[in-house]
Scaffold this active site. Structure first.
Site, PDB file in Angstrom:
ATOM      1  N   GLN A   1       0.805  -1.231   0.000  1.00  0.00           N
ATOM      2  CA  GLN A   1       0.000   0.000   0.000  1.00  0.00           C
ATOM      3  C   GLN A   1       0.838   1.282   0.000  1.00  0.00           C
ATOM      4  O   GLN A   1       0.465   2.247  -0.665  1.00  0.00           O
ATOM      5  CB  GLN A   1      -1.070   0.017   1.061  1.00  0.00           C
ATOM      6  CG  GLN A   1      -0.769  -0.469   2.431  1.00  0.00           C
ATOM      7  CD  GLN A   1      -1.538   0.342   3.440  1.00  0.00           C
ATOM      8  OE1 GLN A   1      -2.468   1.074   3.095  1.00  0.00           O
ATOM      9  NE2 GLN A   1      -1.138   0.240   4.686  1.00  0.00           N
TER      10      GLN A   1
ATOM     11  N   GLN B   1      18.977  -8.066   1.848  1.00  0.00           N
ATOM     12  CA  GLN B   1      18.954  -7.012   0.818  1.00  0.00           C
ATOM     13  C   GLN B   1      20.162  -6.079   0.926  1.00  0.00           C
ATOM     14  O   GLN B   1      20.536  -5.430  -0.059  1.00  0.00           O
ATOM     15  CB  GLN B   1      17.610  -6.279   0.841  1.00  0.00           C
ATOM     16  CG  GLN B   1      16.509  -7.253   0.371  1.00  0.00           C
ATOM     17  CD  GLN B   1      15.122  -6.678   0.284  1.00  0.00           C
ATOM     18  OE1 GLN B   1      14.889  -5.534   0.666  1.00  0.00           O
ATOM     19  NE2 GLN B   1      14.187  -7.475  -0.211  1.00  0.00           N
TER      20      GLN B   1
ATOM     21  N   ASP C   1       6.904  11.376  11.290  1.00  0.00           N
ATOM     22  CA  ASP C   1       6.670  11.847  12.663  1.00  0.00           C
ATOM     23  C   ASP C   1       6.884  13.358  12.753  1.00  0.00           C
ATOM     24  O   ASP C   1       6.134  14.080  13.419  1.00  0.00           O
ATOM     25  CB  ASP C   1       7.622  11.119  13.624  1.00  0.00           C
ATOM     26  CG  ASP C   1       7.592   9.619  13.405  1.00  0.00           C
ATOM     27  OD1 ASP C   1       6.644   8.975  13.836  1.00  0.00           O
ATOM     28  OD2 ASP C   1       8.531   9.111  12.739  1.00  0.00           O
TER      29      ASP C   1
ATOM     30  N   HIS D   1      11.693   5.614  15.599  1.00  0.00           N
ATOM     31  CA  HIS D   1      10.353   5.697  14.992  1.00  0.00           C
ATOM     32  C   HIS D   1       9.465   4.690  15.723  1.00  0.00           C
ATOM     33  O   HIS D   1       9.162   3.614  15.220  1.00  0.00           O
ATOM     34  CB  HIS D   1      10.416   5.389  13.483  1.00  0.00           C
ATOM     35  CG  HIS D   1       9.048   5.306  12.867  1.00  0.00           C
ATOM     36  ND1 HIS D   1       8.199   6.383  12.771  1.00  0.00           N
ATOM     37  CD2 HIS D   1       8.377   4.267  12.330  1.00  0.00           C
ATOM     38  CE1 HIS D   1       7.069   6.004  12.203  1.00  0.00           C
ATOM     39  NE2 HIS D   1       7.144   4.722  11.927  1.00  0.00           N
TER      40      HIS D   1
END
Ligand code: NAD
Ligand code: LMR
Length: 336
Positions: A20, A117, A164, A192
Site C-alpha cells: 500500500q 537485501q 513523525d 520511529h
C-alpha cells in the site's frame, strides 16, 4: 544552454512496491515529487513472488498514466535485478504492524529481509547510492542494512522519521490554527516508535510580526508536555485503528520529503528530522540509527549542533536511545 539540456534519468528503487505505501509512492516519484519536476526517473520495483502479479498490475498502471518524467520501469522479484545501478533506494518491503502490535513485534520477520537485501545493494547499486528505510522497525532495519553492507558509506543509510516530524508540524498547525507551512524546526529525537521524543523547544511559527517560538504561542505546557507528545507518538497506532491499515499516503509523501531535502537541500534556516547513524552528538550512543535534527546541502546531511537540551528532554532522549540499544540486541538475536 545548460538549463534546457535534459538531465540524465535517476534510477529509484522501491522495495515492497506492490504494497500500500508502494502504490501511493510510485506515482509521486514518477510525477517528480521526490526529485523535482525536471528530473527524469527510471523506477525499479521489487516485491516477492506471491505479489508478482499485483506488481505487474502496478507496472501496467504506470505505463497507462503516461508520466512524462518516467523513462522506464523495472518490475521484478529478483533482488539483484532490482538493485542494479540504483541511485536511490527506498526500502518499504516487509510486513506491516497490525492492531495491538508494537513496531518491534514485527522485528524477526523484517530484520532477516534487511540483512539479505544489504548484500544485493552493496554489490549492485550505483556508487554513492542513498538509502532510505521505511519498513519497521525502521531504525533497526536501517542499522542491520548498514552493518551487512559495510562498503556503503554510513552517511548514505537513513531511516524515515520525517512522517513523525510532519505529524508534529500538523499538530502544532491545528492547535494554533496557522498554516502548516508557517511552522518549522520541530524535532523528532530517537526511534520511529512510541518512545520517540517530539520536541517543540526550538520550533517557530512565521507570523506577520516575525518568527515566534511555538512554546510562547501555545502557552500551554500541559498540552505541550502531554497530549502533543502522546498524539505524535501514537499516531501510527491511531491510523491503524481508524483505517485497519497502517498509514500509506502520509508515509509515501514524507518519504518524498526526506529524499528531496537530502538530495536538493533544506531551505535556509530550516532543519528536518532524519534517522541517521549516530556519531555521539547530544550524548546519544554512537552506532545507533537515531533521529536527529539535520540540515542538508550538496547531497549530505549534517546534525544540527549546539541546541540546548533541558532536563525533561534529556530523559526523553535517553529513554528512546535505550529502546534502540535493546532493539539492536534483539535484532541480532533474531538473526542467529
Ligand atoms: P504492505 O504489506 O501493504 O506492503 C509491503 C510489501 O512488501 C508487500 O507487497 C510485500 O509483499 C512486500 N515484501 C515483503 N517481503 C519483501 C521482501 N523480502 N522484498 C521485497 N518486498 C517484500 O505494507 P505497507 O503498509 O506498504 O508498509 C510497509 C512497511 O512500512 C511496514 O513495515 C510498515 O510498518 C512500514 N511503515 C513505516 C512508516 C515510517 O514512518 N517509517 C510509516 C508507515 C509504514
Ligand atoms: C506509522 O508510523 O504510521 C507506521 O510506522 C506504521 C505503524 O506501525 O505505526
Amino acid at each position: 544552454s545548460l538549463s534546457t539540456m535534459a538531465k540524465e534519468p535517476v534510477r529509484v528503487l522501491v522495495t515492497g512496491a506492490a504494497g500500500q505505501i508502494g502504490y501511493a509512492l510510485v506515482p509521486m516519484i514518477a510525477r517528480g515529487v521526490m526529485l523535482g519536476a525536471d528530473q527524469p526517473v527510471i523506477l525499479h520495483m521489487l516485491d516477492i513472488p506471491p505479489a508478482a502479479e499485483a506488481l505487474n498490475g502496478v507496472k501496467m498502471e504506470l505505463v497507462d498514466a503516461a508520466f512524462p518524467l518516467l523513462k522506464g520501469v523495472v518490475a521484478t522479484t529478483d533482488a539483484i535485478e532490482a538493485c542494479t545501478g540504483v541511485n536511490i533506494a527506498v526500502m518499504v518491503g516487509g510486513f506491516p504492524r497490525k492492531e495491538g502490535m508494537e513496531r518491534k513485534d514485527v522485528m524477526s520477520k523484517n530484520v532477516a529481509i534487511y540483512k539479505s537485501q544489504a548484500s544485493a545493494l552493496e554489490k549492485h547499486a550505483a556508487a554513492n547510492c542513498k538509502v532510505l528505510v521505511v519498513a519497521n522497525p525502521a531504525n533497526t532495519n536501517a542499522l542491520i542494512l548498514k552493518e551487512f553492507a559495510p562498503s556503503i558509506p554510513e552517511k548514505n543509510i537513513t531511516c524515515l522519521t520525517r512522517l513523525d516530524h510532519n505529524r508534529a508540524l500538523g499538530q502544532v498547525s491545528e492547535r494554533l490554527n496557522v498554516p502548516v507551512s508557517d511552522v518549522k524546526n520541530v524535532i523528532i529525537w530517537g526511534n520511529h516508535s512510541s518512545t520517540q521524543y517530539p520536541d517543540v523547544n526550538h520550533a517557530t511559527v512565521t507570523t506577520s510580526a516575525g518568527e515566534k517560538p511555538v512554546r510562547q504561542l501555545v502557552a500551554d505546557d500541559e498540552w505541550l508536555h502531554g497530549d502533543f507528545i502522546s498524539t505524535v507518538q501514537q499516531r501510527g497506532a491511531a491510523i491503524i485503528k481508524a483505517r485497519k491499515l497502517s498509514s500509506a499516503l502520509s508515509a509515501a509523501s514524507s518519504a518524498c520529503d526526506h529524499i528531496r531535502d537530502w538530495v536538493l537541500g533544506t531551505p535556509e534556516g530550516t532543519w528536518v528530522s532524519m534517522g541517521v547513524y549516530s556519531d555521539g552528538s547530544y550524548n546519544v550512543p554512537a552506532g545507533l540509527i537515531y533521529s536527529f535534527p539535520v540540515t542538508c546541502c550538496n547531497g549530505d546531511w549534517t546534525i544540527v549542533q549546539g541546541l540546548a537540551i533541558d532536563d525533561l528532554s534529556r530523559k526523553k532522549l535517553d529513554l528512546t536511545a535505550e529502546e534502540l540499544t535493546e532493539e539492536k540486541a534483539l535484532a541480532y538475536s533474531c538473526l542467529t
